[in-house]
Design a protein around this motif. Sequence first.
Motif, PDB file in Angstrom:
ATOM      1  N   ILE A   1       6.117   1.449 -10.299  1.00 18.14           N
ATOM      2  CA  ILE A   1       6.564   0.938 -11.592  1.00 18.14           C
ATOM      3  C   ILE A   1       6.244  -0.543 -11.735  1.00 18.14           C
ATOM      4  O   ILE A   1       5.738  -0.991 -12.767  1.00 18.14           O
ATOM      5  N   PHE A   2       6.505  -1.298 -10.660  1.00 16.40           N
ATOM      6  CA  PHE A   2       6.493  -2.755 -10.792  1.00 16.40           C
ATOM      7  C   PHE A   2       5.235  -3.433 -10.245  1.00 16.40           C
ATOM      8  O   PHE A   2       5.191  -4.646 -10.086  1.00 16.40           O
ATOM      9  N   GLY A   3       4.198  -2.647  -9.970  1.00 15.89           N
ATOM     10  CA  GLY A   3       2.906  -3.237  -9.621  1.00 15.89           C
ATOM     11  C   GLY A   3       2.788  -3.711  -8.186  1.00 15.89           C
ATOM     12  O   GLY A   3       2.109  -4.700  -7.911  1.00 15.89           O
ATOM     13  N   ALA A   4       3.430  -3.000  -7.279  1.00 16.80           N
ATOM     14  CA  ALA A   4       3.361  -3.362  -5.861  1.00 16.80           C
ATOM     15  C   ALA A   4       2.999  -2.138  -5.027  1.00 16.80           C
ATOM     16  O   ALA A   4       3.583  -1.878  -3.979  1.00 16.80           O
ATOM     17  N   GLU A   5       2.010  -1.395  -5.500  1.00 10.56           N
ATOM     18  CA  GLU A   5       1.643  -0.135  -4.838  1.00 10.56           C
ATOM     19  C   GLU A   5       1.139  -0.345  -3.414  1.00 10.56           C
ATOM     20  O   GLU A   5       1.502   0.394  -2.497  1.00 10.56           O
ATOM     21  N   GLU A   6       0.313  -1.344  -3.219  1.00  7.36           N
ATOM     22  CA  GLU A   6      -0.247  -1.566  -1.886  1.00  7.36           C
ATOM     23  C   GLU A   6       0.842  -1.934  -0.893  1.00  7.36           C
ATOM     24  O   GLU A   6       0.874  -1.410   0.226  1.00  7.36           O
ATOM     25  N   ALA A   7       1.751  -2.818  -1.302  1.00  2.00           N
ATOM     26  CA  ALA A   7       2.854  -3.204  -0.412  1.00  2.00           C
ATOM     27  C   ALA A   7       3.740  -2.001  -0.112  1.00  2.00           C
ATOM     28  O   ALA A   7       4.210  -1.824   1.019  1.00  2.00           O
ATOM     29  N   ALA A   8       3.955  -1.154  -1.114  1.00  2.00           N
ATOM     30  CA  ALA A   8       4.783   0.036  -0.913  1.00  2.00           C
ATOM     31  C   ALA A   8       4.134   0.991   0.085  1.00  2.00           C
ATOM     32  O   ALA A   8       4.807   1.560   0.953  1.00  2.00           O
ATOM     33  N   GLU A   9       2.821   1.173  -0.008  1.00  2.00           N
ATOM     34  CA  GLU A   9       2.144   2.072   0.928  1.00  2.00           C
ATOM     35  C   GLU A   9       2.169   1.524   2.352  1.00  2.00           C
ATOM     36  O   GLU A   9       2.314   2.283   3.310  1.00  2.00           O
ATOM     37  N   CYS A  10       2.045   0.216   2.496  1.00  2.00           N
ATOM     38  CA  CYS A  10       2.140  -0.389   3.837  1.00  2.00           C
ATOM     39  C   CYS A  10       3.528  -0.168   4.415  1.00  2.00           C
ATOM     40  O   CYS A  10       3.679   0.155   5.603  1.00  2.00           O
ATOM     41  N   TRP A  11       4.551  -0.342   3.569  1.00  2.00           N
ATOM     42  CA  TRP A  11       5.926  -0.134   4.036  1.00  2.00           C
ATOM     43  C   TRP A  11       6.142   1.332   4.427  1.00  2.00           C
ATOM     44  O   TRP A  11       6.749   1.633   5.458  1.00  2.00           O
ATOM     45  N   CYS A  12       5.621   2.240   3.619  1.00  2.00           N
ATOM     46  CA  CYS A  12       5.790   3.674   3.906  1.00  2.00           C
ATOM     47  C   CYS A  12       5.110   4.056   5.220  1.00  2.00           C
ATOM     48  O   CYS A  12       5.645   4.871   5.989  1.00  2.00           O
ATOM     49  N   ALA A  13       3.961   3.473   5.493  1.00  2.00           N
ATOM     50  CA  ALA A  13       3.266   3.764   6.755  1.00  2.00           C
ATOM     51  C   ALA A  13       4.107   3.311   7.943  1.00  2.00           C
ATOM     52  O   ALA A  13       4.219   4.032   8.953  1.00  2.00           O
TER      53      ALA A  13
END
Length: 270
Positions: free
Chosen positions: A125-137
Amino acid sequence: MTNPAHLVDALGQQHHPAPGARIVSLVPSLTELLCELGLAGQLVGRTGFCIHPRDTVEAIPKVGGTKDVNIEKIRKLAPTHLVVNIDENEKPTVDKLAEFVPHIVVTHPVVPGDNLALARLMGGIFGAEEAAECWCAAFEQEHAALAASVSTSAPARTVLYCIWQDPWMSVSKDTYIAAMLAELGWQVPQLGEARYPRFDWSEQLVDQLDAVLLSTEPYRFTEAHADALEKQIGIPVLLVDGEMMSWYGSRALAGLRYLRELRAMLEGAG
């Protein structure tokens, strides 16, 4: 790029990417997650209980508590998005805020694995997809390590997780805390139908327990409480970090590591 069709919150409401959003967060653990994802600059309001990361949130205006919300203060902040949680925020308050906040993002993680969808929802939603994927990994790696460390031959344990005294209160099996404990193969006793049941101490209750866990929040249990109760009931009583056990979002990653420490603590006390 996140598929907008995947940006669905806990109420099934569809959201769309809004990288320029002005966000008010009424959930401490979600405020921390948004900061972790690099979105602190878009947070225009937070509760007084949103205390992590301390240096970052000090610059974000307070709008009251998770339930005692200053509606007019939020109105003046002109947010485009409000981030709330089904357990922590009251529906009548959220309904009032929905009269002037265009987008309400409702969350309700139930088990640790739900943090993956939560991080991706916030990032998408808030434009932080890359950071979210790193956190999920990182989360998936830590979750796998925890699962690998839990022996299938380990004895099942029943633990009473206490969140309050006067009256004494615990958690039911359908709470996030109980789901965290279940990652270790531990279960909580059935104390009634309430999500956060009240209980009285009895010999019958203590006889079905392997240990009691006293949480540092919302009641501020201390080692002194743990020592006194252990002498009273005669089974191990451990003080546990309530944030590690109940905060979803970014603290959930550290929470998985903490579960291993907790298991070692109980084995040492047994």
